[in-house]
Design an enzyme around this catalytic site. Structure first.
Site, PDB file in Angstrom:
ATOM      1  N   ASP A  93       0.855  -1.187   0.000  1.00 25.13           N
ATOM      2  CA  ASP A  93       0.000   0.000   0.000  1.00 25.13           C
ATOM      3  C   ASP A  93       0.894   1.242   0.000  1.00 25.13           C
ATOM      4  OD1 ASP A  93      -2.442   1.319   0.182  1.00 25.13           O
ATOM      5  OD2 ASP A  93      -2.514   1.240   2.365  1.00 25.13           O
ATOM      6  N   HIS A  94       0.647   2.165  -0.904  1.00 23.28           N
ATOM      7  CA  HIS A  94       1.406   3.427  -0.974  1.00 23.28           C
ATOM      8  C   HIS A  94       2.921   3.243  -1.072  1.00 23.28           C
ATOM      9  CE1 HIS A  94      -2.120   5.969  -0.337  1.00 23.28           C
ATOM     10  NE2 HIS A  94      -2.500   5.091   0.558  1.00 23.28           N
ATOM     11  N   HIS A 189      -7.488  10.037   3.996  1.00 26.99           N
ATOM     12  CA  HIS A 189      -7.057   9.048   4.978  1.00 26.99           C
ATOM     13  C   HIS A 189      -7.373   9.472   6.411  1.00 26.99           C
ATOM     14  CE1 HIS A 189      -4.353   7.914   1.537  1.00 26.99           C
ATOM     15  NE2 HIS A 189      -4.865   6.749   1.881  1.00 26.99           N
ATOM     16  N   GLY A 190      -7.534   8.479   7.286  1.00 25.21           N
ATOM     17  CA  GLY A 190      -7.634   8.744   8.717  1.00 25.21           C
ATOM     18  C   GLY A 190      -9.061   8.904   9.233  1.00 25.21           C
ATOM     19  N   GLY A 226      -8.827   5.878   1.374  1.00 23.63           N
ATOM     20  CA  GLY A 226      -9.453   6.731   2.396  1.00 23.63           C
ATOM     21  C   GLY A 226     -10.943   6.529   2.521  1.00 23.63           C
ATOM     22  N   ILE A 269      -9.864   0.183   3.242  1.00 23.71           N
ATOM     23  CA  ILE A 269     -10.376   0.422   4.602  1.00 23.71           C
ATOM     24  C   ILE A 269      -9.317   0.024   5.623  1.00 23.71           C
ATOM     25  CG2 ILE A 269     -12.139  -0.280   6.284  1.00 23.71           C
ATOM     26  CD1 ILE A 269     -13.989  -0.757   3.777  1.00 23.71           C
TER      27      ILE A 269
END
Ligand code: G3H
Ligand code: 13P
Ligand code: ZN
Length: 326
Positions: A93-94, A189-190, A226, A269
């Site tokens: 991821d990322h 995100h977050g 996100g 998620i």
């Protein structure tokens, strides 16, 4: 060099092919530890859902990349042992560099994201293309990103938000040959996705951009990052047991359902899982002050997480009962 195929993992090609045909989103759930992995395998196994298990840079720092790769492999074996016949991808991821992506491909990941969203357009194309060339030699899928999501997490930080420009997507996909594209349409995100005081004031995602991108790309997998809903149920438990999460709001689930109807193929998620675990641990420890066996609070946290995953798969993503078609 380990191929993901030896580990029983799957790339995302067939998952996305079927998701586009049947209009559901494959879940991308993040893991950092054993209990999250167990919850995902059970949650997705029991709902017969394909799944993409995601490893972030933060997870690598926390748990060690090699450990996480073996955890991924353990997840495949656990699913088999429990009789679940679901496709499982292990996804970076990322990823923020060619070297990191290569390292993950070489150690058995079946899918990777190169996140060049902070780079200037031509540079994003250049690095994504290099990653794709290496990944495709190994049959590994590549997710790329155009547009910037706001939000703050350990390694994914951005104060600014830049919606994806639909006019760039065809050129980007044609030139990079990526397998899926993450776009920015208002998710972030977050746990603090919107600067609003109440749930009712949350703005709509930019479905106009999503529709435009879909029209231009045709049947091509689109990804939403996100996409936690920051479920009030768990935020309230956290706050009732000593936590302090103020004005924490996420993407309403009906908007995510709408996104799947417009053909989003993957929904990421992470935050929702973190909130479930924190809520359960806070509650159990507060109610049982003499408890000191981690299994007594991590076990119920894991079980609640798998219940949340089952519900998401069935009611939000539509991925339940789809594994058999992949
Ligand atoms: O997209 C980011 C994920 O939620 C991972 O966050 O870097 O804190 O592990 P992290
Ligand atoms: P959330 O923070 O909304 O869960 O997003 C997770 C994500 O995009 C992982 O890549
Ligand atoms: Zn993300």
């Amino acid at each position: 060099m380990v191929s993901f195929k030896e580990l029983g993992l799957k790339n995302t090609r067939k998952m996305f092919e079927v998701s586009l045909e049947k209009k559901f989103a494959v879940p991308g759930y993040n893991i950092n530890n054993l209990e999250q992995l167990q919850a995902i395998i059970i949650g997705c196994g029991e709902t017969d859902s394909p799944v993409i298990i995601q490893i972030s840079q933060g997870a690598r720092d926390y748990a060690n990349q090699t450990m996480l790769r073996y955890l991924g492999q353990g997840g495949v074996e656990m699913a088999k042992e429990l009789g679940y016949n679901i496709p499982i991808a292990l996804h970076l991821d990322h990823g923020n560099s060619f070297e990191l992506c290569k390292d993950c491909i070489d150690s058995g990941f079946s899918s990777i994201m190169f996140d060049g969203s902070h780079l200037e357009y031509e540079k994003n194309i250049e690095v994504t293309k290099k990653v794709v060339e290496y990944a495709h030699k190994n049959d590994v899928s590549v997710e790329a990103e155009l547009g910037v999501l706001a939000g703050i997490e350990e390694h994914v930080k951005s104060e600014v938000h830049k919606y994806t420009d639909p006019e760039q997507v065809e050129d980007f996909v044609n030139r990079t040959q990526c397998d899926s594209l993450a776009i920015a349409i208002g998710t972030s995100h977050g746990a603090y996705k919107f600067k609003v005081d109440k749930q009712e004031d949350i703005p709509e995602l930019r479905f106009d951009i999503l529709k435009d991108v879909r029209k231009r790309l045709g049947k091509f997998p689109i990804v939403l990052h996100g996409s936690s809903s920051v479920l009030k149920k768990y935020v309230d438990v956290i706050n009732n047991y000593g936590g302090n999460l103020e004005k924490a709001f996420g993407i309403p689930e009906e908007q995510l359902r709408k996104a799947t109807e417009f053909g989003v193929s993957k929904i990421n998620i992470d935050t929702d899982g973190r909130l479930v675990v924190t809520a359960m641990v806070r509650k159990i420890l507060a109610e049982n002050p003499k408890e000191f066996d981690p299994r007594k609070y991590l076990g119920p946290a894991r079980d609640e997480l798998s219940e949340m995953i089952k519900r998401k798969n069935k009611e939000v993503l539509g991925s339940a009962d789809q594994a058999k078609f992949i």
